[in-house]
Design an enzyme around this catalytic site. Structure first.
Site, PDB file in Angstrom:
ATOM      1  N   ASP A  12       0.790  -1.252   0.000  1.00 23.69           N
ATOM      2  CA  ASP A  12       0.000   0.000   0.000  1.00 23.69           C
ATOM      3  C   ASP A  12       0.820   1.300   0.000  1.00 23.69           C
ATOM      4  O   ASP A  12       0.520   2.221   0.770  1.00 23.69           O
ATOM      5  CB  ASP A  12      -0.958   0.009   1.198  1.00 23.69           C
ATOM      6  N   ASP A  50      -4.534  -0.783  -1.834  1.00 26.65           N
ATOM      7  CA  ASP A  50      -5.816  -0.640  -1.150  1.00 26.65           C
ATOM      8  C   ASP A  50      -6.766  -0.018  -2.171  1.00 26.65           C
ATOM      9  O   ASP A  50      -6.428   1.008  -2.790  1.00 26.65           O
ATOM     10  CB  ASP A  50      -5.583   0.290   0.062  1.00 26.65           C
ATOM     11  N   HIS A  52     -10.744   0.739  -2.671  1.00 20.27           N
ATOM     12  CA  HIS A  52     -12.098   0.716  -2.118  1.00 20.27           C
ATOM     13  C   HIS A  52     -13.119   1.380  -3.042  1.00 20.27           C
ATOM     14  O   HIS A  52     -12.828   2.427  -3.645  1.00 20.27           O
ATOM     15  CB  HIS A  52     -12.141   1.490  -0.798  1.00 20.27           C
ATOM     16  N   HIS A  85     -10.611   6.973   1.823  1.00 17.65           N
ATOM     17  CA  HIS A  85      -9.246   6.878   1.278  1.00 17.65           C
ATOM     18  C   HIS A  85      -9.193   5.809   0.196  1.00 17.65           C
ATOM     19  O   HIS A  85     -10.010   4.892   0.167  1.00 17.65           O
ATOM     20  CB  HIS A  85      -8.248   6.528   2.398  1.00 17.65           C
ATOM     21  N   LYS A 110      -6.991  -5.018  -3.009  1.00 18.72           N
ATOM     22  CA  LYS A 110      -7.742  -5.569  -1.879  1.00 18.72           C
ATOM     23  C   LYS A 110      -8.634  -4.479  -1.305  1.00 18.72           C
ATOM     24  O   LYS A 110      -8.384  -3.295  -1.503  1.00 18.72           O
ATOM     25  CB  LYS A 110      -6.776  -6.079  -0.808  1.00 18.72           C
ATOM     26  N   CYS A 155      -1.930  -2.703   7.663  1.00 16.06           N
ATOM     27  CA  CYS A 155      -1.836  -3.630   6.534  1.00 16.06           C
ATOM     28  C   CYS A 155      -0.544  -4.450   6.529  1.00 16.06           C
ATOM     29  O   CYS A 155      -0.564  -5.630   6.183  1.00 16.06           O
ATOM     30  CB  CYS A 155      -2.052  -2.880   5.231  1.00 16.06           C
TER      31      CYS A 155
HETATM   32  C1  VGL Z   1      -4.594   0.694   5.725  1.00 21.49           C
HETATM   33  C2  VGL Z   1      -6.190   1.531   7.122  1.00 21.49           C
HETATM   34  C3  VGL Z   1      -7.148   1.405   6.143  1.00 21.49           C
HETATM   35  C4  VGL Z   1      -3.153   0.323   5.522  1.00 21.49           C
HETATM   36  C5  VGL Z   1      -5.537   0.543   4.728  1.00 21.49           C
HETATM   37  O1  VGL Z   1      -2.708   0.247   4.360  1.00 21.49           O
HETATM   38  O2  VGL Z   1      -2.463   0.073   6.543  1.00 21.49           O
HETATM   39  N1  VGL Z   1      -4.934   1.169   6.918  1.00 21.49           N
HETATM   40  N2  VGL Z   1      -6.806   0.912   4.957  1.00 21.49           N
HETATM   41 ZN    ZN Z   2      -8.264   0.964   3.403  1.00 18.95          ZN
END
Ligand code: VGL
Ligand code: ZN
Length: 204
Positions: A12, A50, A52, A85, A110, A155
């Site tokens: 990420d 990440d 969404h 995010h 993901k 993550c």
């Molecule tokens: C993450 C919070 C929400 C991360 C991803 O990449 O650590 N943290 N989504």
């Molecule tokens: Zn996230």
């Protein structure tokens, strides 16, 4: 060059987790240079993203009255409510512009199911729905993984714990990670990783 059984998994490293992003991690952009330098050592390289939908249930904005970073209960257990995010296709979801993405063999997305968050690169937050990464790595003969990226306590940490549970030899290079550190979450993640047998490089 490390043996072909060793994979680098870059978690990420996206604009929204870097300074100026929607869920900025302090010093998040400082992981880019060390990660770029590590890539040539590994024969197998995976980047995660990440990813969404705009109405993802982990977003505080989807829960009237809820503040970002407060907790809620999901059918699979407690869940932090995040600022919106890494919305699919937005600049915030793009990789940091300086991250070397060309060497990646696989880019794994993901968190694309609205109802369930996915911190780990291996399983969604119910800890049972697979992302497919385990099968990918096994079928390429990978037995050992090195994890780097954002965020150490979410993550990266969840991915490390799942990888250890699945029987991979797991290393986390802390110099190429940064944490969110919500209510002691960094200390807890480091402790859980140690207890699971994860090698933490650069721990103080
Ligand atoms: C993450 C919070 C929400 C991360 C991803 O990449 O650590 N943290 N989504
Ligand atoms: Zn996230």
């Amino acid at each position: 060059m490390r043996p072909a059984s060793d994979a680098l998994i870059v978690i990420d490293v996206q604009n929204d987790f870097c300074p100026g992003g929607a869920l900025a991690v302090a010093g998040g952009d400082a992981v880019v240079a060390p990660i770029n330098a590590m890539m040539d050592d590994f024969a197998v390289r995976v980047l995660t993203q990440d990813w969404h939908p705009a109405d993802h249930r982990s977003f505080a904005a989807q829960h009237p009255g809820a503040r970002p970073f407060s907790m809620t209960e999901m059918p699979y257990g407690p869940q932090v409510l995040w600022p919106t995010h890494c919305v699919q296709g937005t600049p915030g979801a793009a990789f940091h512009p300086d991250l070397r993405t060309d060497p990646a063999d696989l880019i794994l997305r993901k968190g694309f199911r609205r109802e369930i968050d996915s911190y780990s690169a291996f399983f969604e937050n119910d800890r049972t729905t697979p992302t497919g990464l385990q099968g990918y790595l096994r079928s390429r003969g990978v037995s050992s993984v090195t994890l780097v990226g954002l965020a150490t306590d979410f993550c990266v940490g969840y991915s490390a714990l799942d990888a250890a549970r699945l029987g991979f030899v797991v290393t986390v290079e802390l110099g190429a990670c940064r944490a969110i550190d919500l209510d002691g979450s960094l200390a807890q993640a480091l402790e859980q990783m140690r207890a699971a047998g994860v090698t933490l490089v650069g721990a103080t």
